[in-house]
Design an enzyme around this catalytic site. Structure first.
Site, PDB file in Angstrom:
ATOM      1  N   ASP A 193      -4.217   0.588  -9.615  1.00  0.00           N
ATOM      2  CA  ASP A 193      -5.619   0.217  -9.804  1.00  0.00           C
ATOM      3  C   ASP A 193      -5.909  -0.118 -11.266  1.00  0.00           C
ATOM      4  OD1 ASP A 193      -5.590   1.033  -7.175  1.00  0.00           O
ATOM      5  OD2 ASP A 193      -6.534   2.962  -7.576  1.00  0.00           O
TER       6      ASP A 193
ATOM      7  N   GLU B 214       0.831  -1.211   0.000  1.00  0.00           N
ATOM      8  CA  GLU B 214       0.000   0.000   0.000  1.00  0.00           C
ATOM      9  C   GLU B 214       0.862   1.256   0.000  1.00  0.00           C
ATOM     10  OE1 GLU B 214      -3.101  -0.238  -1.252  1.00  0.00           O
ATOM     11  OE2 GLU B 214      -3.481  -1.656   0.372  1.00  0.00           O
ATOM     12  N   HIS B 215       0.479   2.187  -0.860  1.00  0.00           N
ATOM     13  CA  HIS B 215       1.216   3.456  -1.021  1.00  0.00           C
ATOM     14  C   HIS B 215       2.667   3.201  -1.441  1.00  0.00           C
ATOM     15  CE1 HIS B 215      -1.812   6.463   0.326  1.00  0.00           C
ATOM     16  NE2 HIS B 215      -2.352   5.362   0.823  1.00  0.00           N
TER      17      HIS B 215
ATOM     18  N   GLU C 152      -7.067   9.694 -14.890  1.00  0.00           N
ATOM     19  CA  GLU C 152      -7.272   9.882 -13.444  1.00  0.00           C
ATOM     20  C   GLU C 152      -6.387  11.018 -12.911  1.00  0.00           C
ATOM     21  OE1 GLU C 152      -8.845   7.090 -11.329  1.00  0.00           O
ATOM     22  OE2 GLU C 152      -8.747   8.435  -9.612  1.00  0.00           O
TER      23      GLU C 152
HETATM   24  C1  GLA Z   1      -5.215   4.379  -4.234  1.00  0.00           C
HETATM   25  C2  GLA Z   1      -4.454   4.787  -5.476  1.00  0.00           C
HETATM   26  C3  GLA Z   1      -3.393   3.748  -5.824  1.00  0.00           C
HETATM   27  C4  GLA Z   1      -2.509   3.427  -4.615  1.00  0.00           C
HETATM   28  C5  GLA Z   1      -3.373   3.133  -3.395  1.00  0.00           C
HETATM   29  C6  GLA Z   1      -2.549   2.970  -2.157  1.00  0.00           C
HETATM   30  O1  GLA Z   1      -5.951   3.217  -4.505  1.00  0.00           O
HETATM   31  O2  GLA Z   1      -5.339   4.925  -6.561  1.00  0.00           O
HETATM   32  O3  GLA Z   1      -2.616   4.222  -6.900  1.00  0.00           O
HETATM   33  O4  GLA Z   1      -1.606   4.467  -4.358  1.00  0.00           O
HETATM   34  O5  GLA Z   1      -4.321   4.156  -3.159  1.00  0.00           O
HETATM   35  O6  GLA Z   1      -1.760   1.827  -2.239  1.00  0.00           O
END
Ligand code: GLA
Length: 372
Positions: free
Chosen positions: A165, A29-30, A153
């Site tokens: 995503d 994540e992130h 996006e």
């Molecule tokens: C959102 C963003 C992704 C990613 C996540 C965290 O979903 O769209 O690109 O950064 O947060 O992992």
């Protein structure tokens, strides 16, 4: 059927129907905007678009009362706002990339919960992108389409996200995780046959308010960029656990520590699963990821922490928040047949705190965007 809905809305048959899934991220994540590693899966919840070539673009959604219209060759950032901006943004991104565009009548349907951190927006972008590519007879690979969708996006809608995503929506496959190196966009599909191991992955939609286009996501991104700059590395992907501890600013140190340890956890999960090990063994890594998001990256909220802790106390092998944070969903790895028990425990914990009840469903790794 969407064909019938399209015919009612526009008075004729569509030229085709395309789908793209939402996603959950198993771990990582992130990390995607830090050139790091992610391990999402495409859900069996998806956005469906029916489309036909027309003289002017008109977008309708079964979730929205009003249609939105624009012209493909002139649509520009700022012109279309709200839900239809994800559609306009994709058209714009194709044009910006020098690819052909076409005006379309589009009907959007879907069952990806909106605002739950399951990437309903990426699924809409990708469904529209595969439709445009098909209808303009443009041959694009899944990664190229994911990049166009991400451009929509980032630069049309204005959400400064990474590329996870859209890559999950394009590369997802039944029974597989999408292991993505965001530095190179290299993808490896990792087997994740939960049923064979008597497991299920529960998605707990906390229904806590969640909004990506707010400042917190951008602040985390800026902190990560600053930390990388102070460490003299191109991205936090290149920092080491030892180097991040030399950062004197405590906030930046914690943010960087999350990213560095999270990348390591993704690689560890991939190693375990590639080796055909029991997926239960990844449980502690899921919990460690959650603790890191809570304590170092500071992106969890009480709804999320309560769901995570309760799921583990009720027998989940591991659980963590998934997605951008500040709400959204928690995933929990549970023995098949124990989902109801874990759900009941979380519902009780929510009732005790007067939180709105959560919504739970199993995550079934499913295929990426395609024409029906
Ligand atoms: C959102 C963003 C992704 C990613 C996540 C965290 O979903 O769209 O690109 O950064 O947060 O992992």
């Amino acid at each position: 059927m969407i064909d019938d809905d399209f015919a009612i809305a526009f008075g004729h048959e569509p030229d085709g129907v395309w789908v793209a899934p939402g996603r959950v991220n198993l771990i990582g994540e992130h990390t995607d905007y830090n050139d790091g590693f992610v391990l999402p899966l495409a859900l069996d919840r998806r956005t469906t678009v029916a489309a036909a070539v027309a003289g002017r673009t008109t977008v309708r959604s079964t979730r929205e009362p009003e249609p939105v219209s624009f012209t493909a060759i002139t649509v520009a950032p700022g012109q279309v706002e709200g839900w239809a901006a994800y559609v306009a943004g994709v058209v714009w991104a194709f044009r910006e990339a020098g690819l052909p565009v076409v005006d379309l009548e589009i009907l959007v349907e879907g069952d990806v919960p909106v605002g739950a951190g399951l990437s309903s927006s990426a699924s809409l972008e990708c469904a529209v992108a595969v439709a445009i590519a098909d209808l303009t007879r443009t041959t694009l690979g899944p990664t190229e389409i994911a990049r166009l969708a991400r451009r929509a996006e980032n630069d049309y809608v204005g959400a400064p996200t990474g590329g996870m995503d859209q890559m999950a929506a394009m590369h997802g496959a039944a029974g597989r995780l999408v292991f993505l190196d965001t530095r190179t966009d290299a993808v490896e599909l990792i087997p994740f046959d939960l049923a064979a191991h008597g497991l299920e992955l529960l998605v707990i939609d906390t229904r806590a308010p969640h909004q990506l286009v707010d400042g917190q996501y951008g602040e985390r991104r800026a902190d990560c960029a600053r930390a990388a700059e102070l460490l003299g590395v191109p991205a936090l992907r290149d920092a080491t656990p030892e180097s991040v501890e030399t950062l004197t600013d405590e906030r930046l140190r914690r943010r960087a520590r999350h990213v560095v340890t999270e990348n390591a956890r993704v690689l560890e999960v991939v190693e375990l699963l590639r080796g055909g090990r029991d997926p239960r063994e990844i449980g502690p890594l899921l919990c460690a990821s959650h603790a890191s998001m809570r304590d170092d990256f500071a992106i969890t909220v009480p709804h999320v922490d309560v769901a995570q802790e309760t799921a583990v106390a009720a027998g989940a092998h591991g659980a963590r928040m998934t997605g951008g944070g500040f709400g959204g969903c928690v995933i929990a790895l549970v023995d098949a047949g124990r989902g109801a028990e874990v759900t009941a425990a979380v519902e009780q914990a929510y009732a005790d705190r007067a939180f709105e009840p959560p919504v739970t469903f199993p995550a079934v790794p499913s295929s990426g965007a395609h024409r029906l």
